[in-house]
Design a protein around this motif. Structure first.
Motif, PDB file in Angstrom:
ATOM      1  N   GLU A  67       0.833  -1.215   0.000  1.00  0.00           N
ATOM      2  CA  GLU A  67       0.000   0.000   0.000  1.00  0.00           C
ATOM      3  C   GLU A  67       0.859   1.253   0.000  1.00  0.00           C
ATOM      4  OE1 GLU A  67      -3.205   0.547   2.815  1.00  0.00           O
ATOM      5  OE2 GLU A  67      -3.831  -1.530   2.558  1.00  0.00           O
ATOM      6  N   MET A  68       1.930   1.220   0.808  1.00  0.00           N
ATOM      7  CA  MET A  68       2.842   2.360   0.878  1.00  0.00           C
ATOM      8  C   MET A  68       3.465   2.638  -0.486  1.00  0.00           C
ATOM      9  SD  MET A  68       6.367   2.711   3.070  1.00  0.00           S
ATOM     10  CE  MET A  68       7.217   1.564   1.967  1.00  0.00           C
ATOM     11  N   MET A  69       3.885   1.573  -1.198  1.00  0.00           N
ATOM     12  CA  MET A  69       4.503   1.756  -2.506  1.00  0.00           C
ATOM     13  C   MET A  69       3.497   2.237  -3.545  1.00  0.00           C
ATOM     14  SD  MET A  69       7.621   1.338  -2.049  1.00  0.00           S
ATOM     15  CE  MET A  69       8.090   1.536  -3.766  1.00  0.00           C
ATOM     16  N   ILE A  70       2.279   1.751  -3.466  1.00  0.00           N
ATOM     17  CA  ILE A  70       1.227   2.216  -4.388  1.00  0.00           C
ATOM     18  C   ILE A  70       0.977   3.708  -4.179  1.00  0.00           C
ATOM     19  CG2 ILE A  70      -1.249   2.074  -4.889  1.00  0.00           C
ATOM     20  CD1 ILE A  70      -1.011  -0.968  -4.376  1.00  0.00           C
ATOM     21  N   GLN A  71       0.959   4.136  -2.906  1.00  0.00           N
ATOM     22  CA  GLN A  71       0.747   5.549  -2.592  1.00  0.00           C
ATOM     23  C   GLN A  71       1.898   6.413  -3.115  1.00  0.00           C
ATOM     24  OE1 GLN A  71      -2.120   6.922  -1.132  1.00  0.00           O
ATOM     25  NE2 GLN A  71      -1.098   8.732  -1.972  1.00  0.00           N
ATOM     26  N   LYS A  72       3.127   5.917  -2.942  1.00  0.00           N
ATOM     27  CA  LYS A  72       4.296   6.662  -3.437  1.00  0.00           C
ATOM     28  C   LYS A  72       4.243   6.791  -4.956  1.00  0.00           C
ATOM     29  CE  LYS A  72       7.752   5.987   0.146  1.00  0.00           C
ATOM     30  NZ  LYS A  72       9.119   5.582   0.471  1.00  0.00           N
ATOM     31  N   GLU A  73       3.885   5.698  -5.613  1.00  0.00           N
ATOM     32  CA  GLU A  73       3.788   5.712  -7.072  1.00  0.00           C
ATOM     33  C   GLU A  73       2.713   6.690  -7.531  1.00  0.00           C
ATOM     34  OE1 GLU A  73       3.228   2.537 -10.765  1.00  0.00           O
ATOM     35  OE2 GLU A  73       3.371   1.818  -8.704  1.00  0.00           O
ATOM     36  N   GLU A  74       1.598   6.710  -6.808  1.00  0.00           N
ATOM     37  CA  GLU A  74       0.511   7.627  -7.142  1.00  0.00           C
ATOM     38  C   GLU A  74       0.944   9.085  -6.943  1.00  0.00           C
ATOM     39  OE1 GLU A  74      -2.908   8.870  -8.661  1.00  0.00           O
ATOM     40  OE2 GLU A  74      -2.313   6.763  -8.571  1.00  0.00           O
ATOM     41  N   ASN A  75       1.694   9.351  -5.872  1.00  0.00           N
ATOM     42  CA  ASN A  75       2.192  10.710  -5.608  1.00  0.00           C
ATOM     43  C   ASN A  75       3.138  11.167  -6.716  1.00  0.00           C
ATOM     44  OD1 ASN A  75       0.749  10.759  -3.229  1.00  0.00           O
ATOM     45  ND2 ASN A  75       2.506  10.275  -1.935  1.00  0.00           N
ATOM     46  N   ILE A  76       4.003  10.258  -7.157  1.00  0.00           N
ATOM     47  CA  ILE A  76       4.938  10.577  -8.240  1.00  0.00           C
ATOM     48  C   ILE A  76       4.178  10.876  -9.527  1.00  0.00           C
ATOM     49  CG2 ILE A  76       6.669   9.557  -9.789  1.00  0.00           C
ATOM     50  CD1 ILE A  76       7.836   8.143  -7.324  1.00  0.00           C
ATOM     51  N   ARG A  77       3.193  10.031  -9.825  1.00  0.00           N
ATOM     52  CA  ARG A  77       2.392  10.219 -11.031  1.00  0.00           C
ATOM     53  C   ARG A  77       1.671  11.566 -10.998  1.00  0.00           C
ATOM     54  NH1 ARG A  77      -0.615   6.029 -10.602  1.00  0.00           N
ATOM     55  NH2 ARG A  77       0.775   4.586 -11.666  1.00  0.00           N
ATOM     56  N   THR A  78       1.106  11.912  -9.838  1.00  0.00           N
ATOM     57  CA  THR A  78       0.389  13.189  -9.695  1.00  0.00           C
ATOM     58  C   THR A  78       1.337  14.364  -9.905  1.00  0.00           C
ATOM     59  OG1 THR A  78      -1.179  12.196  -8.137  1.00  0.00           O
ATOM     60  CG2 THR A  78      -1.006  14.587  -8.119  1.00  0.00           C
ATOM     61  N   THR A  79       2.509  14.291  -9.267  1.00  0.00           N
ATOM     62  CA  THR A  79       3.501  15.369  -9.401  1.00  0.00           C
ATOM     63  C   THR A  79       3.914  15.570 -10.854  1.00  0.00           C
ATOM     64  OG1 THR A  79       4.388  14.956  -7.185  1.00  0.00           O
ATOM     65  CG2 THR A  79       5.821  16.122  -8.719  1.00  0.00           C
ATOM     66  N   LEU A  80       4.226  14.471 -11.530  1.00  0.00           N
ATOM     67  CA  LEU A  80       4.668  14.559 -12.924  1.00  0.00           C
ATOM     68  C   LEU A  80       3.553  15.036 -13.846  1.00  0.00           C
ATOM     69  CD1 LEU A  80       6.808  11.282 -13.201  1.00  0.00           C
ATOM     70  CD2 LEU A  80       7.651  13.638 -13.065  1.00  0.00           C
ATOM     71  N   ASN A  81       2.331  14.585 -13.589  1.00  0.00           N
ATOM     72  CA  ASN A  81       1.188  15.014 -14.415  1.00  0.00           C
ATOM     73  C   ASN A  81       0.934  16.511 -14.280  1.00  0.00           C
ATOM     74  OD1 ASN A  81       0.704  12.520 -15.501  1.00  0.00           O
ATOM     75  ND2 ASN A  81      -0.912  11.968 -14.061  1.00  0.00           N
ATOM     76  N   GLU A  82       1.039  17.014 -13.048  1.00  0.00           N
ATOM     77  CA  GLU A  82       0.813  18.450 -12.817  1.00  0.00           C
ATOM     78  C   GLU A  82       1.870  19.281 -13.538  1.00  0.00           C
ATOM     79  OE1 GLU A  82       0.727  18.904  -8.590  1.00  0.00           O
ATOM     80  OE2 GLU A  82      -1.347  18.169  -8.402  1.00  0.00           O
ATOM     81  N   LYS A  83       3.121  18.847 -13.419  1.00  0.00           N
ATOM     82  CA  LYS A  83       4.204  19.582 -14.081  1.00  0.00           C
ATOM     83  C   LYS A  83       4.072  19.490 -15.608  1.00  0.00           C
ATOM     84  CE  LYS A  83       7.622  19.363 -10.371  1.00  0.00           C
ATOM     85  NZ  LYS A  83       7.711  20.832 -10.216  1.00  0.00           N
ATOM     86  N   ALA A  84       3.652  18.335 -16.104  1.00  0.00           N
ATOM     87  CA  ALA A  84       3.468  18.158 -17.546  1.00  0.00           C
ATOM     88  C   ALA A  84       2.339  19.051 -18.066  1.00  0.00           C
ATOM     89  CB  ALA A  84       3.178  16.694 -17.855  1.00  0.00           C
ATOM     90  N   LYS A  85       1.265  19.191 -17.282  1.00  0.00           N
ATOM     91  CA  LYS A  85       0.148  20.068 -17.672  1.00  0.00           C
ATOM     92  C   LYS A  85       0.593  21.525 -17.731  1.00  0.00           C
ATOM     93  CE  LYS A  85      -3.746  17.300 -15.991  1.00  0.00           C
ATOM     94  NZ  LYS A  85      -4.792  17.178 -14.946  1.00  0.00           N
TER      95      LYS A  85
END
Length: 202
Positions: A67-85
């Motif tokens: 669960e911890m790793m899934i959350q970290k992966e989700e946080n990374i994805r969110t960060t990268l998506n925001e910067k990409a937008k």
């Protein structure tokens, strides 16, 4: 190399099937015969196996790590998506201004183009860095999981006295085994009993 690994796995699987067959034959004969379980091996081997897939599904420590790793992966994805937008918005604005002569000079347009290009490179580097960190974290928790199971098995086997405890994942090594040799639930219960989520987060 892969072929050699498959061949080796095949020999191991065959040896394990023969071992189980001979063990059950000895048991059926009320251990009257002294035929060894494996040629040249110990006479009375005590063997068990653990279904790894089932263990991981039920082991609370692994579920928490996962669960911890899934959350970290989700946080990374969110960060990268925001910067990409944000970058995409700036690129579209740059293109719009370029098409409508919105820059005071050609030099100013080139400066803006260089700035956006650098921002693209920075985003790519950030993605590579975060991905690398995530992979390193995955390796770390895999080692933690292995150490947790191995250390428990050493304690568990002091009383049980198994000669061999085999991991079974699909058809990787073990083609067939009598369910009587399956100690998965015992291991899961033991692992969960000694797992303390509070202490593991320290």
């Amino acid at each position: 190399m892969k072929r050699m690994k498959h061949i080796l796995n095949g020999f191991i699987a065959l040896a394990m099937v023969l071992m189980f067959t001979q063990c059950t034959d000895n048991k059926a004969n009320e251990q009257g015969a002294s035929t060894p379980a494996v040629v040249g091996g110990p006479v009375n081997m005590k063997i068990a196996y653990v279904e790894i897939d089932s263990l991981l599904t039920k082991y609370r420590y692994w579920n928490d790590l996962n669960e911890m790793m899934i959350q970290k992966e989700e946080n990374i994805r969110t960060t990268l998506n925001e910067k990409a937008k944000d970058l995409d918005k700036e690129m579209r604005e740059f293109q719009r201004k370029l098409e409508n002569n919105g820059f005071a000079s050609r030099e100013r347009a080139e400066q803006e183009n260089l700035r956006i290009s650098q921002k693209q490179r920075d985003l790519q580097q950030l993605q590579e860095k975060l991905t690398s960190e995530l992979q390193a974290e995955n390796q770390k928790i895999s080692l933690q999981l292995r150490d947790s199971i191995n250390s428990f098995l050493k304690i568990y086997n002091k009383d049980k006295g198994y000669s061999l405890i085999i991991s079974n994942t699909g058809f990787d090594n073990l083609l067939y085994a009598d369910p009587a040799f399956n100690i998965t639930q015992e291991i899961v219960d033991g692992l969960n009993a000694r797992y303390n989520p509070a202490s593991s987060k320290k």
